[in-house]
Design an enzyme around this catalytic site. Structure first.
Site, PDB file in Angstrom:
ATOM      1  N   TYR A 157       3.894   6.888  10.157  1.00 20.97           N
ATOM      2  CA  TYR A 157       3.045   5.750   9.813  1.00 20.97           C
ATOM      3  C   TYR A 157       3.852   4.677   9.080  1.00 20.97           C
ATOM      4  CZ  TYR A 157      -1.211   3.366   8.128  1.00 20.97           C
ATOM      5  OH  TYR A 157      -2.199   2.443   7.869  1.00 20.97           O
TER       6      TYR A 157
ATOM      7  N   LYS B  38       1.274  -0.129  15.256  1.00 19.40           N
ATOM      8  CA  LYS B  38       2.700  -0.156  15.579  1.00 19.40           C
ATOM      9  C   LYS B  38       3.134  -1.354  16.439  1.00 19.40           C
ATOM     10  CE  LYS B  38       3.975   3.466  13.397  1.00 19.40           C
ATOM     11  NZ  LYS B  38       4.348   3.061  12.055  1.00 19.40           N
TER      12      LYS B  38
ATOM     13  N   TYR C 203      -9.326   5.424   7.562  1.00 19.17           N
ATOM     14  CA  TYR C 203      -9.463   5.759   8.986  1.00 19.17           C
ATOM     15  C   TYR C 203     -10.518   6.862   9.086  1.00 19.17           C
ATOM     16  CZ  TYR C 203      -5.001   3.375   9.850  1.00 19.17           C
ATOM     17  OH  TYR C 203      -3.988   2.451   9.941  1.00 19.17           O
TER      18      TYR C 203
ATOM     19  N   PRO D 160      -3.964   0.429  18.998  1.00 15.62           N
ATOM     20  CA  PRO D 160      -3.750  -0.138  17.666  1.00 15.62           C
ATOM     21  C   PRO D 160      -3.797   0.867  16.510  1.00 15.62           C
ATOM     22  CG  PRO D 160      -5.938  -0.677  18.459  1.00 15.62           C
ATOM     23  CD  PRO D 160      -5.230  -0.022  19.604  1.00 15.62           C
TER      24      PRO D 160
ATOM     25  N   HIS E 211       0.840  -1.197   0.000  1.00 15.09           N
ATOM     26  CA  HIS E 211       0.000   0.000   0.000  1.00 15.09           C
ATOM     27  C   HIS E 211       0.876   1.248   0.000  1.00 15.09           C
ATOM     28  CE1 HIS E 211      -4.109  -1.691   1.509  1.00 15.09           C
ATOM     29  NE2 HIS E 211      -3.556  -2.451   0.578  1.00 15.09           N
TER      30      HIS E 211
HETATM   31  C1  PHB Z   1      -5.698  -4.164  10.934  1.00 10.19           C
HETATM   32  O1  PHB Z   1      -5.850  -4.484   9.752  1.00 10.19           O
HETATM   33  O2  PHB Z   1      -5.973  -4.959  11.850  1.00 10.19           O
HETATM   34  C2  PHB Z   1      -5.202  -2.818  11.280  1.00 10.19           C
HETATM   35  C3  PHB Z   1      -4.720  -2.010  10.256  1.00 10.19           C
HETATM   36  C4  PHB Z   1      -4.284  -0.727  10.551  1.00 10.19           C
HETATM   37  C5  PHB Z   1      -4.351  -0.260  11.847  1.00 10.19           C
HETATM   38  C6  PHB Z   1      -4.809  -1.078  12.872  1.00 10.19           C
HETATM   39  C7  PHB Z   1      -5.249  -2.364  12.580  1.00 10.19           C
HETATM   40  O3  PHB Z   1      -3.959   1.005  12.103  1.00 10.19           O
END
Ligand code: PHB
Ligand code: APR
Length: 389
Positions: free
Chosen positions: A381, A294, A198, A290, A73
């Site tokens: 990130y 990280k 997000y 989460p 990505h």
């Molecule tokens: C996930 O796919 O579980 C996931 C992806 C990005 C995040 C947190 C969890 O920031």
């Protein structure tokens, strides 16, 4: 009494990766895991790898399936107030990330298993780690076994025995529990969007993620007291759709979930990460919320630093890297803890306070207008550079 060079407690990603990195350099180790292999490999966790983690896993001989099945990505979307803004990771930081589930990494590590793993090792206990001859013992089939080793690696997660074995006046804990959790579902449905989304919404945060082109992973912020039984699939889908901008909600494909769970959010760091010949790594030493994924990347960085330090010790007798392990690891941990806290604070409903919400929206709008602000997000990130030695 059995002997080995490194006794590793915990067969999660940090313990198994450390064992793999050590075994490849000829260092002998034994891994002691409380749970069964099936239980450990069945846990659904996050799934986003920084490129430094990808490179490390490749160097550890774990790249083949990951590079075949993982999804690269180059960016992700922020959504708020019905609009979206793309963070161009590649353009702004020069790096991309890989979507590849921790569950898959756990399986790959289990198959590679550099060292012997004792599954279902009960009642692990540590002693003498302030001496030159630490010991670890455990019970299996009703019999207690002892191992003498040079070092103990505490890779046994937040609730493990290793950190708990350190005298309380030798360790400092920094901790914050957030008053909300993430309700996550896994579903064999095509993901909403090619890249992760997000969402900041007045009803609460949401995240649209994936495990593959045919498997979606979605989350919504929920009260931490909620129970999974409170959330039917229908309720989940309608809550998720309500939080998405209309044009994304229109694309949402819904269906039965194959897993559903609620995880609390916590920021936690223990300092230091070394106590004589006991070294903590991964969730045993730190937990991040989460948001930004990280946790696994930090666990991998710890395993890398610790394996380098141990390998240097066995090659040259030098203890320099062992002595520097805690400060090197913590420098990275605190930066990831800061980013995870910041991203969590920006994207979640923190309270009913109208001022707090207005400030979040002002910050999101600032991000939309400022390449410099987006670059800060992209750098953090996609992963800060690893410490060198
Ligand atoms: C996930 O796919 O579980 C996931 C992806 C990005 C995040 C947190 C969890 O920031
Ligand atoms: N004895 C032996 N094993 C133990 C004990 C004990 N007393 N206590 C815990 N364990 C085991 C757990 O059963 C678990 O398998 O230690 C392992 C720790 O694994 P994780 O919790 O996955 O921690 P870690 O390997 O550091 O990985 C961190 O996992 O939780 C995610 O988001 C986190 O991605 C991050 C990663």
């Amino acid at each position: 009494m059995r002997k080995t060079q490194v006794a590793i407690v915990g067969a999660g990603p940090s313990g198994l990766l450390l064992s793999q990195l050590l075994a490849r350099e000829g260092v002998a180790c034994i891994v002691l895991e409380r749970r069964s292999r099936a239980y450990v490999e069945g846990r659904i966790r996050a799934g986003l790898l920084e490129w430094t983690t990808v490179e490390l896993l490749k160097a550890a001989g774990l790249g083949e399936r990951m590079m075949r099945e993982g999804l690269v990505h180059d960016g992700f979307l922020l959504a708020f107030e019905g609009r979206t803004h793309r963070i161009d990771l590649k353009g702004l930081s020069g790096r991309h990330v890989l979507v590849y589930g921790q569950t898959e990494i756990q399986r790959d590590l289990g198959e590679a298993a550099g060292c012997r793993v004792v599954w279902e090792a009960q009642d692990v206990s540590l002693s003498d780690f302030d001496s030159a001859h630490p010991r670890v013992s455990y019970v299996q089939d009703g019999v207690r076994h002892s191992i003498e080793c040079d070092f103990i690696a505490g890779c046994d997660g937040y609730h493990g025995v290793c950190r708990a074995s350190v005298p309380s006046d030798k360790i400092t804990h920094y901790e914050r529990a957030y008053p909300f959790g993430w309700l996550g579902i896994l579903a064999d449905l095509s993901p909403l969007n090619e890249e992760l989304v997000y969402v900041n919404h007045r009803r609460g945060f949401a995240l649209c993620s994936m495990r593959s082109r045919a498997r979606s992973r979605y989350y919504v912020q929920c009260p931490v007291e909620d129970k999974v039984e409170d959330w039917s699939d229908e309720r989940f889908w309608s809550e998720l759709a309500a939080r998405l901008p209309a044009e994304l909600a229109a694309r949402l494909v819904t269906g039965p979930s194959i897993e559903k769970s609620i995880a609390p959010l916590r920021s936690f760091v223990a300092e230091p990460m070394r106590f004589g010949r006991l070294f903590l790594a991964g969730d045993a030493a730190h937990i991040v919320p989460p948001t930004g994924a990280k946790g696994l990347n930090l666990a991998a960085a710890d395993a890398c630093l610790l394996s380098q330090a141990m390998v240097e010790y066995y090659r040259t007798g030098s203890q320099t890297l062992l002595e520097e392990y805690s400060s090197r690891a913590l420098a990275r941990v605190w930066k990831a803890a800061r980013f995870s806290w910041w991203f969590t604070t920006l994207m979640h409903k923190l309270s009913d306070d109208a001022l707090a919400r207005k400030l979040q929206l002002a910050e999101l709008e600032y991000l939309c207008d400022s390449d410099a602000a987006c670059r800060v997000v992209a750098e953090n990130y996609s992963g800060l550079p690893w410490p060198r030695h």
